[in-house]
Design a protein around this motif. Sequence first.
Motif, mmCIF file in Angstrom:
data_model
loop_
_atom_site.group_PDB
_atom_site.id
_atom_site.type_symbol
_atom_site.label_atom_id
_atom_site.label_comp_id
_atom_site.label_asym_id
_atom_site.label_seq_id
_atom_site.Cartn_x
_atom_site.Cartn_y
_atom_site.Cartn_z
ATOM 1 N N HIS A 79 25.199 -7.384 19.065
ATOM 2 C CA HIS A 79 24.932 -8.119 20.307
ATOM 3 C C HIS A 79 24.087 -7.319 21.293
ATOM 4 N N LEU A 80 23.942 -6.022 21.059
ATOM 5 C CA LEU A 80 23.073 -5.216 21.920
ATOM 6 C C LEU A 80 21.637 -5.166 21.394
ATOM 7 N N GLY A 81 21.457 -5.636 20.172
ATOM 8 C CA GLY A 81 20.118 -5.654 19.583
ATOM 9 C C GLY A 81 19.269 -6.764 20.174
ATOM 10 N N PRO A 82 17.959 -6.644 20.047
ATOM 11 C CA PRO A 82 17.077 -7.660 20.630
ATOM 12 C C PRO A 82 17.120 -8.973 19.858
ATOM 13 N N LEU A 83 16.985 -10.053 20.577
ATOM 14 C CA LEU A 83 16.789 -11.372 19.981
ATOM 15 C C LEU A 83 15.300 -11.676 20.095
#
Length: 71
Positions: free
Chosen positions: A25-29
């Motif tokens: 969830h901290l990774g980029p979308l």
Amino acid sequence: MTTTRPDRPDPHTDVSLWFVLAHDHLGPLVPDEREYASVRWWTPSEIRAADPGLFDPHMGRMLDKLKTLGA
């Protein structure tokens, strides 16, 4: 399947295929900018507390299913 925009002259039927994906969830979308103006993470509690009109009409059912799977 959900009929969308029934009050307009160009209604159509959406077919939703749900997939559960693992992603930090901290990774980029990185959305396709031709299709999405913006994206963000929502927790299940945020979804349930929000206006249901913001989501697919079957989102609650999908969250219920995930809960039974321990996801």
